[in-house]
Design a protein around this motif. Structure first.
Motif, PDB file in Angstrom:
ATOM      1  N   GLU A   1      82.217  32.075  57.757  1.00  0.00           N
ATOM      2  CA  GLU A   1      81.533  33.058  56.913  1.00  0.00           C
ATOM      3  C   GLU A   1      80.237  33.497  57.596  1.00  0.00           C
ATOM      4  O   GLU A   1      79.477  32.657  58.102  1.00  0.00           O
ATOM      5  N   LEU A   2      80.026  34.823  57.615  1.00  0.00           N
ATOM      6  CA  LEU A   2      78.799  35.355  58.214  1.00  0.00           C
ATOM      7  C   LEU A   2      77.868  35.807  57.101  1.00  0.00           C
ATOM      8  O   LEU A   2      78.309  36.462  56.163  1.00  0.00           O
ATOM      9  N   LYS A   3      76.594  35.426  57.192  1.00  0.00           N
ATOM     10  CA  LYS A   3      75.639  35.899  56.178  1.00  0.00           C
ATOM     11  C   LYS A   3      74.291  36.200  56.811  1.00  0.00           C
ATOM     12  O   LYS A   3      73.962  35.681  57.887  1.00  0.00           O
ATOM     13  N   ALA A   4      73.522  37.052  56.123  1.00  0.00           N
ATOM     14  CA  ALA A   4      72.167  37.355  56.584  1.00  0.00           C
ATOM     15  C   ALA A   4      71.326  36.089  56.481  1.00  0.00           C
ATOM     16  O   ALA A   4      71.440  35.336  55.510  1.00  0.00           O
ATOM     17  N   ALA A   5      70.503  35.844  57.484  1.00  0.00           N
ATOM     18  CA  ALA A   5      69.701  34.615  57.512  1.00  0.00           C
ATOM     19  C   ALA A   5      68.401  34.797  56.741  1.00  0.00           C
ATOM     20  O   ALA A   5      67.810  35.877  56.732  1.00  0.00           O
ATOM     21  N   THR A   6      67.968  33.718  56.089  1.00  0.00           N
ATOM     22  CA  THR A   6      66.657  33.677  55.443  1.00  0.00           C
ATOM     23  C   THR A   6      65.893  32.499  56.073  1.00  0.00           C
ATOM     24  O   THR A   6      66.499  31.661  56.760  1.00  0.00           O
ATOM     25  N   PRO A   7      64.585  32.408  55.815  1.00  0.00           N
ATOM     26  CA  PRO A   7      63.832  31.276  56.388  1.00  0.00           C
ATOM     27  C   PRO A   7      64.427  29.920  55.991  1.00  0.00           C
ATOM     28  O   PRO A   7      64.294  28.947  56.718  1.00  0.00           O
ATOM     29  N   GLN A   8      65.126  29.869  54.838  1.00  0.00           N
ATOM     30  CA  GLN A   8      65.750  28.597  54.413  1.00  0.00           C
ATOM     31  C   GLN A   8      66.864  28.162  55.370  1.00  0.00           C
ATOM     32  O   GLN A   8      67.266  27.006  55.380  1.00  0.00           O
ATOM     33  N   ASP A   9      67.382  29.114  56.165  1.00  0.00           N
ATOM     34  CA  ASP A   9      68.451  28.773  57.118  1.00  0.00           C
ATOM     35  C   ASP A   9      67.900  28.203  58.427  1.00  0.00           C
ATOM     36  O   ASP A   9      68.672  27.838  59.315  1.00  0.00           O
ATOM     37  N   ALA A  10      66.564  28.159  58.540  1.00  0.00           N
ATOM     38  CA  ALA A  10      65.951  27.762  59.818  1.00  0.00           C
ATOM     39  C   ALA A  10      66.468  26.413  60.354  1.00  0.00           C
ATOM     40  O   ALA A  10      66.765  26.311  61.552  1.00  0.00           O
ATOM     41  N   PRO A  11      66.617  25.368  59.510  1.00  0.00           N
ATOM     42  CA  PRO A  11      67.102  24.094  60.067  1.00  0.00           C
ATOM     43  C   PRO A  11      68.506  24.225  60.682  1.00  0.00           C
ATOM     44  O   PRO A  11      68.763  23.713  61.779  1.00  0.00           O
ATOM     45  N   ASP A  12      69.407  24.935  59.995  1.00  0.00           N
ATOM     46  CA  ASP A  12      70.761  25.126  60.522  1.00  0.00           C
ATOM     47  C   ASP A  12      70.733  25.960  61.806  1.00  0.00           C
ATOM     48  O   ASP A  12      71.481  25.694  62.752  1.00  0.00           O
ATOM     49  N   MET A  13      69.862  26.970  61.818  1.00  0.00           N
ATOM     50  CA  MET A  13      69.798  27.841  62.993  1.00  0.00           C
ATOM     51  C   MET A  13      69.300  27.054  64.206  1.00  0.00           C
ATOM     52  O   MET A  13      69.838  27.171  65.309  1.00  0.00           O
ATOM     53  N   ALA A  14      68.285  26.217  63.971  1.00  0.00           N
ATOM     54  CA  ALA A  14      67.760  25.400  65.072  1.00  0.00           C
ATOM     55  C   ALA A  14      68.834  24.421  65.552  1.00  0.00           C
ATOM     56  O   ALA A  14      68.955  24.157  66.756  1.00  0.00           O
ATOM     57  N   GLY A  15      69.637  23.918  64.621  1.00  0.00           N
ATOM     58  CA  GLY A  15      70.712  22.984  64.987  1.00  0.00           C
ATOM     59  C   GLY A  15      71.741  23.628  65.895  1.00  0.00           C
ATOM     60  O   GLY A  15      72.160  23.035  66.895  1.00  0.00           O
TER      61      GLY A  15
END
Ligand SMILES: CC(C)(COP(=O)(O)OP(=O)(O)OC[C@H]1O[C@@H](n2cnc3c(N)ncnc32)[C@H](O)[C@@H]1OP(=O)(O)O)[C@@H](O)C(=O)NCCC(=O)NCCS
Length: 151
Positions: A2-16
């Motif tokens: 699933e693709l979704k627009a990122a929010t600052p709350q996604d930062a941990p997953d994005m860094a991972g």
């Protein structure tokens, strides 16, 4: 997936995901700060786990891909292409007419993906990337005309 627009709350997953995709990854704070920046947007793709990330900036008619990375386990399944296509659509909506990115000239998978999406080689930045003990590598600047393609 699933693709979704990122929010600052996604930062941990994005860094991972970034840590799996790059030798010199961006951390959680980098993503949080970026996503609050002017003209910045991002996307995350998730399967069972976070699989891919992209950050783009679109300002004054020009968009730039700041980073795009896919975790090794999720590669060659269309995640990178889906992220790039989403960014192209969002950049157009933000009024961008041109999209730029920089890529290591030797990064064949990425160059191949960008060429498939219509990016053209626009120039070379000599010795742009620091590869540590392996010296420096040139960056290829690639450009896409967003006005010549359908939204
Ligand atoms: C480059 C990267 C984002 C591609 O992500 P991906 O999800 O595997 O790409 P996709 O599955 O969407 O591939 C789409 C097309 O790109 C091209 N491509 C992608 N990976 C490729 C590879 N390893 N070799 C050749 N072509 C490749 C192919 O044309 C592919 O289509 P196909 O699978 O039908 O042949 C991923 O390899 C990555 O994260 N690499 C490390 C980080 C990086 O280099 N980021 C870019 C920095 S500028």
């Amino acid at each position: 997936m699933e693709l979704k627009a990122a929010t600052p709350q996604d930062a941990p997953d994005m860094a991972g995901v970034h840590a799996q995709a790059f030798d010199t990854p961006w951390d959680e704070t980098d993503f949080e700060d970026l996503l609050e920046g002017e003209g910045i947007f991002g996307f995350v793709v998730r399967g069972e786990d976070p699989a891919g990330v992209l950050i783009c900036r679109a300002v004054a008619g020009e968009a730039e891909i700041l980073t795009v990375g896919v975790a090794p386990w999720a590669r060659r399944r269309g995640v990178g292409e889906a992220l790039m296509t989403a960014a192209m659509g969002m950049a157009r909506q933000a009024g961008a007419e041109t999209m730029f990115l920089e890529v290591d000239v030797d990064n064949a998978p990425a160059v191949s993906l960008y060429e498939r999406l219509g990016f053209e080689r626009a120039g070379l930045r000599k010795a742009y990337y620091d590869r540590g003990a392996n010296g420096r590598a040139d960056a290829l600047v690639m450009r896409l005309d967003l006005t010549s393609r359908p939204v």
